[in-house]
Structures are given as C-alpha cells and as structure tokens.
Scaffold this motif. Sequence first.
Motif, PDB file in Angstrom:
ATOM      1  N   ARG A  96       1.943   3.949  -4.260  1.00 17.45           N
ATOM      2  CA  ARG A  96       0.597   4.212  -5.004  1.00 17.45           C
ATOM      3  C   ARG A  96       0.812   5.333  -5.949  1.00 17.45           C
ATOM      4  NH1 ARG A  96      -0.102   5.407   0.805  1.00 17.45           N
ATOM      5  NH2 ARG A  96      -1.879   4.320   1.856  1.00 17.45           N
ATOM      6  N   ARG A 102      -3.072  16.476   5.743  1.00 14.51           N
ATOM      7  CA  ARG A 102      -4.180  17.061   6.135  1.00 14.51           C
ATOM      8  C   ARG A 102      -3.763  18.278   6.196  1.00 14.51           C
ATOM      9  NH1 ARG A 102      -7.465  13.265   5.644  1.00 14.51           N
ATOM     10  NH2 ARG A 102      -7.121  11.018   6.778  1.00 14.51           N
ATOM     11  N   TYR A 106      -5.907  19.256   1.630  1.00 15.91           N
ATOM     12  CA  TYR A 106      -5.063  18.768   2.055  1.00 15.91           C
ATOM     13  C   TYR A 106      -3.659  20.088   1.451  1.00 15.91           C
ATOM     14  CZ  TYR A 106      -8.692  14.852   1.623  1.00 15.91           C
ATOM     15  OH  TYR A 106      -8.152  14.098   2.015  1.00 15.91           O
ATOM     16  N   MET A 150      -6.958  10.651  -5.021  1.00 14.19           N
ATOM     17  CA  MET A 150      -8.079  10.707  -3.591  1.00 14.19           C
ATOM     18  C   MET A 150      -8.119   8.584  -3.772  1.00 14.19           C
ATOM     19  SD  MET A 150      -8.546  13.049  -1.289  1.00 14.19           S
ATOM     20  CE  MET A 150      -6.432  12.796  -1.915  1.00 14.19           C
ATOM     21  N   ASP A 151      -8.397   8.245  -5.144  1.00 15.31           N
ATOM     22  CA  ASP A 151      -8.793   6.880  -5.081  1.00 15.31           C
ATOM     23  C   ASP A 151      -7.866   6.245  -5.404  1.00 15.31           C
ATOM     24  OD1 ASP A 151     -10.819   7.575  -5.703  1.00 15.31           O
ATOM     25  OD2 ASP A 151     -10.897   6.690  -8.236  1.00 15.31           O
ATOM     26  N   LEU A 204      -4.571   6.672  -3.064  1.00 14.41           N
ATOM     27  CA  LEU A 204      -4.494   7.297  -0.983  1.00 14.41           C
ATOM     28  C   LEU A 204      -5.469   6.271  -0.386  1.00 14.41           C
ATOM     29  CD1 LEU A 204      -3.284  10.609  -1.319  1.00 14.41           C
ATOM     30  CD2 LEU A 204      -2.245   8.058  -1.886  1.00 14.41           C
ATOM     31  N   LYS A 205      -6.507   6.292  -1.061  1.00 11.52           N
ATOM     32  CA  LYS A 205      -7.836   5.145   0.260  1.00 11.52           C
ATOM     33  C   LYS A 205      -7.063   3.513  -0.084  1.00 11.52           C
ATOM     34  CE  LYS A 205     -11.688   5.966  -2.664  1.00 11.52           C
ATOM     35  NZ  LYS A 205     -13.200   5.889  -2.777  1.00 11.52           N
ATOM     36  N   SER A 228       0.888  -1.162  -0.378  1.00 14.71           N
ATOM     37  CA  SER A 228       0.059   0.153   0.499  1.00 14.71           C
ATOM     38  C   SER A 228       0.798   1.387  -0.290  1.00 14.71           C
ATOM     39  CB  SER A 228      -0.968   0.036   1.469  1.00 14.71           C
ATOM     40  OG  SER A 228      -0.197  -0.095   2.606  1.00 14.71           O
ATOM     41  N   GLN A 280      -9.343  13.151  -8.469  1.00 14.19           N
ATOM     42  CA  GLN A 280     -10.496  12.160  -7.748  1.00 14.19           C
ATOM     43  C   GLN A 280      -9.328  10.554  -8.005  1.00 14.19           C
ATOM     44  OE1 GLN A 280     -13.343  11.988  -6.834  1.00 14.19           O
ATOM     45  NE2 GLN A 280     -12.740  10.073  -6.108  1.00 14.19           N
TER      46      GLN A 280
END
Length: 681
Positions: free
Chosen positions: A358, A606, A591, A677-678, A680-681, A355, A674
């Motif tokens: 990315r 964040r 972010y 974000m996908d 980093l899920k 993980s 998007q």
Amino acid sequence: MRNTILVTAIALALSACSHSAPPAPSAAKPAESPAISARLATVATFRHAASDAAVWVDPADPARSILLVAGGEGGLEMNDLTGARVARFEALEAGFIQVRQGFPADGGSFDLAIVSDQRAGALRVFKLDAAARQLQEITTAPIAINDAITGLCTYRSGLTGKLYAFAATDQGQLEQWEIFVRDGKAGGQFIRRIPAGKGASHCTVDDASGALYFSEESTGIWQVAAEPESDAARTAIDLVEPRGTLHEEVKGLALYRTGNSAAFLVASDAGSGTFNVYSPAGEPAGAFKISGNSLDVGDAEGLTIVSASLGDAFPQGALVVADENSGDYKLVAWNDIAQTLKLAVPTPVAEKAASAVRVVKPRVETAPADSYGDAADDPAIWVDKRDPSRSVVIGTDKKLGLNVYDLKGKRLQVVPDGRMNNVDLREGFVLAGKPITIVAATNRTTKSISLYQFDPATRRLSSVADGTLDSGFDDPYGLCMYRSAKSGDYFVLANDSAEGKFRQWKLVDRNGKAAIELVREFTVGTQAEGCAADDELGQLYIAEEDVGLWKYSAEPDGGETRTAIDKVGEGRLTDDVEGVSVYYGQDGKGYIVASNQGEDNYAIYRREGANEFVGKFHVVANEALGIDGSSETDGLDVVSYPLGAEFPAGLLVVQDGRNLMPAERQNFKYVSWQDVMDALK
C-alpha cells in the motif's frame, strides 16, 4: 537510528588488509571448470564490437524472438535466432541495452528498448516494433548522464510499478533514473546516486526481490536495494581473491528466474575465463567455460539471460554472452548449464498479495533542515482550531534546535537552543495563572528538558523553563508528553540513548516558570526512542528499537507492567522501530502509528482493545508535485483534526531520513490521513 557503515571505508579496509596480510598458503590446484558448448553464434557486428545484448521474446512463437545487440560505433543491431542480422540502426554508438515488454503508458502498453549512447554519455528510449524490425526513438532529448557509461540495467518496482534505469559511470557511481512515457514521449527523472566504486560496470536487477547486483571489476560483486527510498548500503556476494573466489576482472552479470522461484546469478569471471553461478542464497553453485563446436568465448563482456523458452534449441531459456574478441554473441542453453552443474531446482518464493503493498504520496514537504547529515528527527503538530490553515509543525534539528513550519512547509522560526532530539506538546497547561500551549524537547547539548510556550498569535516559541532542567541522563533521547484524564496533571516522559531507561516528570509552575518533578523511573530493556501517550485512555506506547512495540500505563504509578503490541522478527516489524503517535477517533477508537524503519514503511494498529494490526504503507514520490517519498523515518506525529482541503481527515507528518529528488538535507513530509485510510481499505 540505524548506523550505516560507509562502503568506501569497507573497501579501504579490505584494501589495507590485502596489502598487509601475509601470502596465503599454497592450495591444491582447483578442478578444471567443465566446458559447455554454445548452441549458436550470431554474425559479427558491423564494426566487430560486442558489449551487451537484450532479448525480445515473441509471446506467440518464442523461436521467432529477436536479439538486440550493441555494436559500438556500428550502432544497434537486430538478429534472429539463427544468428542472422535482420536490421541495423546507425544513429547512435550503442553500448548497453535493456528491453522492457508490455510497458504500460498512455492508457495502453508497448515494448521499450533503453539504450546507452556511448558517444553522448546518455540514455535513449525507443519504441520497439519487433515484428516489423523497427525502432522509433521517443525520447525528445537524450537523458544526459554526463559521464562515460560503463553499465546499464533496469528495474520495474513492485511497490509503485515505476520503471527505473541504473547507469554505471566511469566515476564509480550508479545513477538511478525514473523512465516515464507521457503523451507518447519518453523522459527521465534523476532519482539518486549510489556510490559503487571506480571500476563499477555491469549490473542486473531482480524485479521480484528488488535486489540490484553490480560488478566492480577489480573488487567483486555487490548487492544493493533497487527501491529509490531504500538504504544504499551494499553487501558483498563474492570478492576477488584472496577475499573471495573471483579472479580480477569481473564483468557481465545476469539472473535466471522462472515464475516465482528464487533466482540464480551468473557472473563473468573474465580473469579466469569462466562463468560463475551463485545459488539463490548467494552461495557459489559452480562454474563453467564456454567452448566447443568452434564457438569458444574469448573475452566475455555483457551477459543476458532469458528465463523463458526460446524454442526447441533453448527450451528452458538461454544465456547470451557478448564476445569482445570475435565481435559476436554466443547463446548457451540454460538446460545445458543446469545439467552440467547439477543445479537444484529453485525453491518457490511466496508471492506477496497485491493488497499487501500500500502506498500514499505526500502533499507537502518542509524546507530542508539547516544542518547537514542526520539532523531532522521528530515532529509535533499544533492545531489552530479557530483557523486550521494556521496550524504548524514543530520539528527538531538535532544539531541546532527547533524549527516551526506552516502547513505549506515554510519555516516560520528557528530556535537554536541546542541539539534537540524529540519534541511534543500539550495545550491547556496553566502557567502564571494562564492556560498555554507548552512544548517540551530533549536537549542533548545541556542534557536537559527544554520547555517552551507556543504563542498562537505570532506562531512563535519562547522559553518558559525555570533554568536548565537536568534530565539526569548522559544523553537524553526520546520524549513524549501526557495529560492525565484522572488528575488533570501534565507530564513529560523521556529516555536515554543507550540503556532504555525512562523517567517521568510532572510539570509544575514554579513562580511563573515551568519546572519538572520526577515521579517515576523504569527500564524497557534495550535502546528505545519513540514514545506516545494516549491522554484519554491513559496508555503509553514505547518503541524498543530492536525488539518491538510495547504498551504501558502512562500514569505516574503505572510501574513496569507492559503488553507487547508487535515484535521485531517474529512479528510484523523490522528493526529499527522508531517514532510512535496516536490518532484519536471517537469513543476510544482510532489508530497507533509506528515508523517501521527497517522496511522504510509505517505500521498501523487499532487504538482500541488489543491493538489489532491494521496494515503497513509506504510514502512514495509525488511526481506531480515534485516531492520525493520518505524513508529511514525516525520521528512522526499525527492528528485527527481536519486541516482544510488537503488534510480533511487529519495530518500525518513523517521525518524523511534521505530526502531524494533532488538530494537535499533531511526534512519532513506531510501526508493526508485520508490518503492513508483510502490505501488501507
């Protein structure tokens, strides 16, 4: 931005030193390298030519593994582990061979053999059926290198899973090609050329670390990064005497790695007839000769190492040596090498969690900058909220000026007003009684702050500065803008290129022209460039390139108080830390994005609270659209406003410092937020 010293300059400097340096004092005669006996020799190839080999390991019965050996004009041959020839393929002049087992393709997996055809100056890919002793060519046409091939190695990227081949050429290049299989057919996509020097030949790659090693026959052994978006600068592992321990000619290279342990590198020092072993730290770990049992190695060419067991004769794997003199291949048990040289057991290397890697792919790239070299630097995004499709990206060309691009990457305007380094914009500044979109940039030609009005109707820039607005810096560098939620005032912040000095100016209307008034000065300590202000929270983020990411107050009376968000070295960042931007979410959330240039990736934190670290991601090639990834990124910008189907959650724009595939002048890549974000899920 990191400065890279040209390898050619290093080589010339070393050459000059070797010619001018006085003779080295005589030293004691070195101890004779120990001899290790080969346990097996294959039959000589059909044409008594031997240059390189690869091994297919039988997962069910290692003793039934197969050697694939290059026989020059005699073609490609297969031998079993008794040394007997079991098959021969005459359709090519085989020079170098690589085997990749379990290559995923077309919803399944199979074994590949990648072979250099010396006659054609090309690579050919075969589907290998070792059990049946068969090869089936699956390249529709040979992958043309268009030069004499002097070495070949392959790399399976831990970042993307892609397979790459590196072909060393007679002209002193390492050509990197992506090897792919689609609908049962193999092909190649050219990626980049790495200058390797005349005499570059054999190479090997460590998949686990992404390190590529190659030999330059009369110079030494070098290491470069194998990832296509990596820096091509090389590091010396060992050099030819008197600069190192090697004798002229350096030939074959191979790596021994078991599991997640660090790797040993083995090199053929043909000048002394020995095989040098280097520790995982790159230090000499010993040398040996291969002789005894009437299986002496005469003139070693390519080396291959199998780290897995090949049965009782080779319980810890084997070193395979191409012997040009005898035209055959000698196999040495690795346990004999390890025992003779008393090699320490390699220290296990912590494997990265799956993980942790990315990746995202760009959706669009801009036209290349007009200027060659280090030109494109920093982007700023303007959002047309009435018609998001008309939004634009304003990018700097620090040798020319500013460029305006649309969302397809097409250049709409060039503003050749000087060496613009960084750029930012804000909407709503009142000038001559009307609210405008104002754009600010550091102008290194005039050592000033350049100010423009952006016209939403024409999507063009026009200068509104009240003359030349002196920055007071010898070399103005980074820049960002801030609109205070407290006062409603607009500000420009900029720094110099050397000492980390920042100045903050208030934007004012001076008789219908935009001007600046100095309101604050502070120093971050060392060189900084990237900065971004959070208009809602009143915070200022600054990237101190070799130190880390800081948070200050963006208000003019904010002083020098700061909080560390992340650090270089002891934290999650690797120098240089470059561009910074703010992604605005609702209720103070969102972010902070920073270019982590030293790793060719991007770090996200964040926006709220203590700026908790979220993760990192890489921008890799989008093959379907023919767009390469991004690397060596300086500036970036991000917006959260939806910009159509391609960018439904906003847009991230990053500068691409290398712009590969094909190699072109620098540009900017557009990434869907998007997608980030996908990932980093």
